[in-house]
Write an enzyme that holds these catalytic residues in place. Structure first.
Site, short mmCIF file in Angstrom:
data_model
loop_
_atom_site.label_atom_id
_atom_site.label_comp_id
_atom_site.label_asym_id
_atom_site.label_seq_id
_atom_site.Cartn_x
_atom_site.Cartn_y
_atom_site.Cartn_z
CG ASP A 85 0.16 8.63 0.97
OD1 ASP A 85 -0.18 7.96 1.52
OD2 ASP A 85 -0.43 10.84 1.19
CG HIS A 132 -2.16 -1.07 1.25
ND1 HIS A 132 -3.49 -0.34 0.82
CD2 HIS A 132 -2.24 -2.43 1.21
CE1 HIS A 132 -4.13 -1.70 0.49
NE2 HIS A 132 -2.97 -3.06 1.27
P1 ADQ Z 1 -2.61 5.62 4.75
O1 ADQ Z 1 -1.51 6.77 4.59
O2 ADQ Z 1 -3.23 6.18 5.72
O3 ADQ Z 1 -3.31 4.50 4.03
P2 ADQ Z 1 -4.99 7.77 3.00
O4 ADQ Z 1 -4.11 6.49 1.45
O5 ADQ Z 1 -5.11 8.94 3.34
O6 ADQ Z 1 -3.32 7.33 4.22
O7 ADQ Z 1 -6.23 7.05 3.74
C1 ADQ Z 1 -6.31 7.81 4.76
C2 ADQ Z 1 -7.73 7.06 5.36
O8 ADQ Z 1 -8.36 7.46 6.60
C3 ADQ Z 1 -8.82 7.74 4.39
O9 ADQ Z 1 -10.14 7.06 4.17
C4 ADQ Z 1 -9.61 8.94 5.51
O10 ADQ Z 1 -10.62 8.45 5.10
C5 ADQ Z 1 -9.99 7.97 6.49
N1 ADQ Z 1 -9.90 9.36 7.74
C6 ADQ Z 1 -7.84 10.25 7.91
N2 ADQ Z 1 -9.02 11.23 8.92
C7 ADQ Z 1 -10.25 10.76 9.75
C8 ADQ Z 1 -10.42 10.72 10.38
N3 ADQ Z 1 -10.09 11.89 11.33
N4 ADQ Z 1 -11.61 9.84 10.77
C9 ADQ Z 1 -11.72 9.50 10.21
N5 ADQ Z 1 -11.11 8.17 9.00
C10 ADQ Z 1 -10.32 9.64 8.39
C11 ADQ Z 1 -2.18 3.47 3.94
C12 ADQ Z 1 -1.03 4.72 2.85
C13 ADQ Z 1 -1.77 5.32 1.38
C14 ADQ Z 1 -3.03 4.90 0.64
C15 ADQ Z 1 -3.80 3.86 1.69
C16 ADQ Z 1 -4.51 2.67 1.33
O11 ADQ Z 1 -0.13 4.90 3.71
O12 ADQ Z 1 -0.92 5.86 0.48
O13 ADQ Z 1 -3.13 5.59 0.01
O14 ADQ Z 1 -3.08 3.01 2.45
O15 ADQ Z 1 -3.64 2.14 -0.23
#
Ligand code: ADQ
Length: 406
Positions: free
Chosen positions: A308, A101
């Site tokens: 990311d 990921h």
């Molecule tokens: P993350 O590093 O966690 O994921 P991201 O892809 O942005 O980063 O996903 C975060 C998730 O958490 C999103 O669905 C978002 O809505 C949720 N989230 C963030 N803040 C929140 C809050 N305050 N309350 C509820 N939900 C919240 C890792 C990798 C990424 C990759 C994903 C998926 O680092 O690059 O995109 O996996 O493969």
């Protein structure tokens, strides 16, 4: 075993030593920073690496008892890179896939991490390795060729009679789910309170786990630059940064939290006025309807990670917009999502002036340009949602299995 709907979960406990060495240690203090190009933050210890391998073997022993001969095994993320090798050592011949990921760095970067050659070797035990972008696939293929001497075939790599396919499968989101909850979200208490609190101010939103890869202090400073360069905008915009705490047992995350609070306090103290706080900062987690509603309220989203794998927030923001009046996404060129979301304003998060100018341009953008940019993004997002992603990976894995069997 725990049943939840159509899914049955097999759970097992880890000891506190496992948690410290495997999760907080090698996975999150060595692998995570290296894979995000932060080699200076990477803290390798042999004890942690031994713990990482030990826990993978523990998972493999438990899993091997549950897997049937015809099952496809799909392993997720950097905590589990040695799992296929451990399963093979127990005699499993099933097709095993892996999805990574986070970014896969260039071989010159991964090579700084002790143990990385062993990790590459264990990658070869998967039939299919999925990464987020073609750049990640290229980096991994180069690593396997340069470090192990793997022989490149069409989309496969061969080594000592084993064959592994490396391919990009950009992860998607539940687009229609986000569209639907966003359209209904104004009635939600937190969303409606935010509307009242904003008055006529425009909302700029950021949503990131509190992680140094997400560039949170850097984007606050870019927003500060925007306010300094555009004094007429003071009091007319509010930047809401939502940043739930994560990995708080890892020391670098405590340091980040202090750095964010310091930057926030300095900017709000120096630029704020009675009745106006430039940056609102909250660390709570919110249910999907609240996040979707807040995305839809914001004419601008600032998604500027330093690095990311994909970044789902960027996709969620696009999906949550009102088609007749969409907002503008400002997106880091170092997020995997930038390869797909070409209608965003693409920026280098290290260049604060460039980000500040993008905020200015986003706030001034014509309705026509906003709609055109958004329309260019929403179609591909709908076509490549999370169901497409899972089906595409599993179809390919099943094909690999058929090939191995044939
Ligand atoms: P993350 O590093 O966690 O994921 P991201 O892809 O942005 O980063 O996903 C975060 C998730 O958490 C999103 O669905 C978002 O809505 C949720 N989230 C963030 N803040 C929140 C809050 N305050 N309350 C509820 N939900 C919240 C890792 C990798 C990424 C990759 C994903 C998926 O680092 O690059 O995109 O996996 O493969």
């Amino acid at each position: 075993m725990v049943d939840k709907g159509r899914i049955q979960y097999a759970l097992m406990d880890l000891t506190s030593l496992d948690r410290q060495e495997y999760y907080n240690g090698f996975a999150n203090r060595a692998l995570w920073p290296t894979m995000h190009y932060r080699v200076g933050l990477s803290d390798f210890s042999r004890a942690d690496y031994a713990g990482y391998l030990r826990v993978n073997h523990t998972f493999a022993s438990a899993l091997a008892k549950l897997v049937c001969p015809s099952d496809l095994v799909w392993v997720h993320d950097y905590h589990l890179i040695p799992l296929a090798a451990a399963l093979r050592a127990l005699g499993l011949t099933n097709a095993i896939g892996y999805f990574h990921h986070i970014p896969w760095p260039a071989p010159e970067v991964l090579g700084t991490l002790p143990g990385s050659t062993d990790l590459l070797r264990s990658i070869m035990d998967f039939n299919l390795v999925g990464v987020q972008t073609d750049r990640d696939a290229d980096n991994l293929r180069r690593g396997l060729i340069q470090e192990l001497g793997a022989i490149p075939q069409k989309s496969d790599l061969d080594l000592d009679g084993e064959s592994t396919c490396v391919k990009s499968f950009p992860i998607g989101i539940d687009v229609s789910g986000f569209e639907q909850v966003a359209a209904r979200a104004r009635s939600n208490r937190i969303v409606s309170q935010t509307i009242v609190g904003l008055g006529s101010r425009k909302l700029i939103i950021g949503v990131d786990r509190l992680d140094y890869s997400k560039g949170i202090p850097e984007k606050m400073e870019a927003y500060e630059r925007f306010l300094v360069n555009n004094p007429d905008q003071r009091g007319r915009v509010t930047f809401l940064q939502i940043a739930p705490t994560s990995r708080s047992e890892v020391p670098e995350y405590g340091a980040l939290s202090r750095a964010v609070n310091e930057t926030l306090g300095r900017i709000n103290g120096s630029l704020g006025e009675p009745g106006w706080v430039p940056i609102q900062y909250v660390t709570s987690t919110y249910p999907r309807p609240v996040l979707a509603g807040l995305y839809r309220l914001a004419p601008v989203a600032l998604v500027t990670p330093m690095r990311d794998g994909m970044n789902l927030v960027a996709k969620e923001y696009v999906a949550a917009q009102d088609p007749t009046d969409p907002g503008v996404l400002i997106l880091s060129k170092f997020a995997g999502a930038a390869q797909q979301l070409t209608g965003a304003l693409i920026v280098n998060p290290n260049d604060k002036l460039e980000v500040a100018e993008a905020i200015h341009d986003a706030l001034q953008m014509s309705h026509e340009e906003r709609v055109t940019r958004w329309q260019g993004m929403i179609g591909p997002l709908q076509d490549h949602d999370v169901s497409w992603w899972a089906a595409a990976f599993l179809r390919e894995l099943a094909g690999q299995k058929a090939r191995a069997a044939g």
